[in-house]
Design a protein around this motif. Structure first.
Motif, mmCIF file in Angstrom:
data_model
loop_
_atom_site.group_PDB
_atom_site.id
_atom_site.type_symbol
_atom_site.label_atom_id
_atom_site.label_comp_id
_atom_site.label_asym_id
_atom_site.label_seq_id
_atom_site.Cartn_x
_atom_site.Cartn_y
_atom_site.Cartn_z
ATOM 1 N N SER A 117 0.923 -1.122 -0.133
ATOM 2 C CA SER A 117 0.068 0.066 -0.172
ATOM 3 C C SER A 117 0.825 1.400 -0.044
ATOM 4 O O SER A 117 0.615 2.176 -0.876
ATOM 5 N N ILE A 118 1.661 1.258 1.054
ATOM 6 C CA ILE A 118 2.498 2.497 0.943
ATOM 7 C C ILE A 118 3.483 2.594 -0.112
ATOM 8 O O ILE A 118 3.810 3.501 -0.685
ATOM 9 N N LEU A 119 4.078 1.407 -0.384
ATOM 10 C CA LEU A 119 4.922 1.402 -1.857
ATOM 11 C C LEU A 119 4.232 1.924 -2.819
ATOM 12 O O LEU A 119 4.889 2.748 -3.484
ATOM 13 N N ASN A 120 3.152 1.655 -3.126
ATOM 14 C CA ASN A 120 2.386 2.073 -4.492
ATOM 15 C C ASN A 120 2.088 3.351 -4.354
ATOM 16 O O ASN A 120 2.232 4.176 -5.381
ATOM 17 N N MET A 121 1.867 3.979 -3.226
ATOM 18 C CA MET A 121 1.512 5.368 -3.073
ATOM 19 C C MET A 121 2.829 6.247 -3.038
ATOM 20 O O MET A 121 2.745 7.376 -3.733
ATOM 21 N N SER A 122 3.934 5.690 -2.677
ATOM 22 C CA SER A 122 5.295 6.505 -2.966
ATOM 23 C C SER A 122 5.673 6.509 -4.400
ATOM 24 O O SER A 122 6.006 7.504 -4.970
ATOM 25 N N LEU A 123 5.399 5.458 -4.948
ATOM 26 C CA LEU A 123 5.998 5.458 -6.317
ATOM 27 C C LEU A 123 5.001 6.083 -7.232
ATOM 28 O O LEU A 123 5.402 6.991 -8.088
ATOM 29 N N ALA A 124 3.634 6.206 -6.927
ATOM 30 C CA ALA A 124 2.666 7.328 -7.772
ATOM 31 C C ALA A 124 2.868 8.679 -7.300
ATOM 32 O O ALA A 124 2.595 9.449 -8.013
ATOM 33 N N HIS A 125 3.740 9.087 -6.210
ATOM 34 C CA HIS A 125 4.150 10.479 -6.020
ATOM 35 C C HIS A 125 5.292 10.656 -5.885
ATOM 36 O O HIS A 125 5.885 11.533 -5.345
ATOM 37 N N GLY A 126 6.089 10.276 -7.053
ATOM 38 C CA GLY A 126 7.510 10.623 -7.393
ATOM 39 C C GLY A 126 8.602 9.854 -6.694
ATOM 40 O O GLY A 126 9.631 10.549 -6.411
ATOM 41 N N ALA A 127 8.432 8.684 -6.239
ATOM 42 C CA ALA A 127 9.751 8.088 -5.541
ATOM 43 C C ALA A 127 10.753 8.108 -6.343
ATOM 44 O O ALA A 127 10.715 7.713 -7.575
ATOM 45 N N LYS A 128 12.090 8.516 -5.883
ATOM 46 C CA LYS A 128 13.176 8.586 -6.604
ATOM 47 C C LYS A 128 13.989 7.278 -6.391
ATOM 48 O O LYS A 128 14.054 6.684 -5.722
ATOM 49 N N PHE A 129 14.719 6.765 -7.565
ATOM 50 C CA PHE A 129 15.293 5.406 -7.426
ATOM 51 C C PHE A 129 16.783 5.735 -7.550
ATOM 52 O O PHE A 129 17.498 4.801 -7.630
ATOM 53 N N ASP A 130 17.447 7.015 -7.346
ATOM 54 C CA ASP A 130 18.961 7.334 -7.252
ATOM 55 C C ASP A 130 19.062 7.907 -5.897
ATOM 56 O O ASP A 130 20.073 8.480 -5.675
ATOM 57 N N ILE A 131 18.219 7.575 -4.893
ATOM 58 C CA ILE A 131 18.558 7.726 -3.649
ATOM 59 C C ILE A 131 18.574 6.214 -2.993
ATOM 60 O O ILE A 131 17.873 5.512 -3.313
ATOM 61 N N TYR A 132 19.358 5.892 -2.172
ATOM 62 C CA TYR A 132 19.631 4.551 -1.521
ATOM 63 C C TYR A 132 19.618 4.354 0.089
ATOM 64 O O TYR A 132 19.967 5.235 0.660
ATOM 65 N N ASN A 133 19.504 3.233 0.284
ATOM 66 C CA ASN A 133 19.420 2.741 1.723
ATOM 67 C C ASN A 133 21.003 2.787 2.385
ATOM 68 O O ASN A 133 21.826 3.075 1.548
ATOM 69 N N ARG A 134 21.004 2.532 3.508
ATOM 70 C CA ARG A 134 22.245 2.606 4.058
ATOM 71 C C ARG A 134 23.351 1.562 3.741
ATOM 72 O O ARG A 134 24.562 1.933 4.139
ATOM 73 N N TYR A 135 22.842 0.648 2.854
ATOM 74 C CA TYR A 135 24.016 -0.336 2.236
ATOM 75 C C TYR A 135 23.935 0.158 0.937
ATOM 76 O O TYR A 135 24.989 -0.639 0.137
ATOM 77 N N GLY A 136 23.557 1.398 0.445
ATOM 78 C CA GLY A 136 23.875 1.775 -0.890
ATOM 79 C C GLY A 136 23.033 1.114 -2.181
ATOM 80 O O GLY A 136 23.308 1.149 -3.003
ATOM 81 N N GLY A 137 21.843 0.393 -1.327
ATOM 82 C CA GLY A 137 21.076 -0.459 -2.272
ATOM 83 C C GLY A 137 19.622 0.385 -2.662
ATOM 84 O O GLY A 137 19.185 1.304 -2.110
ATOM 85 N N THR A 138 19.193 -0.271 -3.484
ATOM 86 C CA THR A 138 17.623 0.215 -4.175
ATOM 87 C C THR A 138 16.579 -0.605 -3.253
ATOM 88 O O THR A 138 17.093 -1.564 -2.380
ATOM 89 N N ALA A 139 15.506 -0.295 -3.536
ATOM 90 C CA ALA A 139 14.436 -0.917 -2.647
ATOM 91 C C ALA A 139 14.280 -2.474 -3.291
ATOM 92 O O ALA A 139 13.873 -3.354 -2.456
ATOM 93 N N LEU A 140 14.811 -2.536 -4.412
ATOM 94 C CA LEU A 140 14.716 -4.036 -4.974
ATOM 95 C C LEU A 140 15.593 -5.005 -4.247
ATOM 96 O O LEU A 140 15.319 -6.124 -4.376
ATOM 97 N N ILE A 141 16.751 -4.681 -4.027
ATOM 98 C CA ILE A 141 17.798 -5.396 -3.516
ATOM 99 C C ILE A 141 17.451 -6.346 -2.267
ATOM 100 O O ILE A 141 17.208 -7.475 -2.121
#
Length: 233
Positions: A117-141
């Motif tokens: 639910s929150i994933l889809n909302m954030s994607l629909a409102h401009g979630a960026k894919f060039d910011i990374y988590n503390r491991y330097g990874g994307t959400a997909l990893i």
């Protein structure tokens, strides 16, 4: 009369700074009120008090103020898996890309937790894919590692999503799915989704070990077949 006029002038002059001070105090009080309402918002979101959150949002508070962990109201709602309040905050203009002290944003965190639910909302409102988590990874990893199959499907269907991004450990989503993922049909399905989406099956880790070699060493026979069918080395 002249004396009377002088007295009036002096009284007017004396009153000016008093009026100025009063105006300054009023502004200060208004700022304090805004600050207080925003702090109350953080508490209301934390306590899942929907009615209070709705009331505070009507006053248009600063949605990007953070708590002592760097979490905005939206990030707190995300940690609470509170889709209803998250929706209210996003609709009110909350920044879906704001990261807290752990470098989590709503979309990055949901890769690890799997809240669609929150994933889809954030994607629909401009979630960026060039910011990374503390491991330097994307959400997909982390999604690929933690068996969130639906998250993996959603992200890999996004045009130009960085499927082959390499994190600080030197792993892509495919590598992490194999190296850290639990064996089983869900993990096989995740690897298939990644391969079908065009993941590079020959990106090796920092030691030069390929996904196929890792899969063989872990006895992941079905995944080995999938990788070999995709011309893995």
């Amino acid at each position: 009369m002249k004396i009377f006029h002088k007295v009036i002038i002096l009284l007017v002059i004396a009153a000016v700074p008093l009026q100025s001070c009063g105006y300054s105090n009023e502004n200060k009080n208004m700022k304090n009120l805004d600050q207080d309402s925003t702090l109350v918002l953080l508490k209301a979101v934390s306590e899942k008090n929907i009615k209070l959150v709705e009331k505070i949002l009507a006053s248009k508070p600063n949605l990007e103020i953070t708590d002592n962990k760097g979490r905005t109201a939206l990030m707190i709602a995300t940690y609470n898996a509170d889709g209803e309040i998250a929706k209210m905050l996003i609709s009110a203009g909350a920044d879906v890309n704001a990261q807290d002290d752990l470098l989590n944003s709503p979309h990055l965190y949901e890769g690890a937790s799997g809240n669609l639910s929150i994933l889809n909302m954030s994607l629909a409102h401009g979630a960026k894919f060039d910011i990374y988590n503390r491991y330097g990874g994307t959400a997909l990893i982390p999604a690929a590692e933690k068996r969130h199959l639906e998250v993996v499907k959603i992200l890999t269907e996004i045009p130009d999503y960085p499927i082959d991004h390499i994190n600080k450990l030197g792993w892509t989503a495919l590598l992490e799915a194999i190296i850290l993922g639990a064996t089983g049909e869900t993990q096989v399905a995740i690897v298939k989704v990644l391969v079908d989406a065009g993941a590079n099956v020959n990106i090796a880790d920092k030691d030069g070990v390929t996904p196929l070699q890792h899969a063989k060493s872990r006895g992941m026979d079905k995944i080995v077949k999938l990788l070999m069918a995709a011309n893995a080395l």
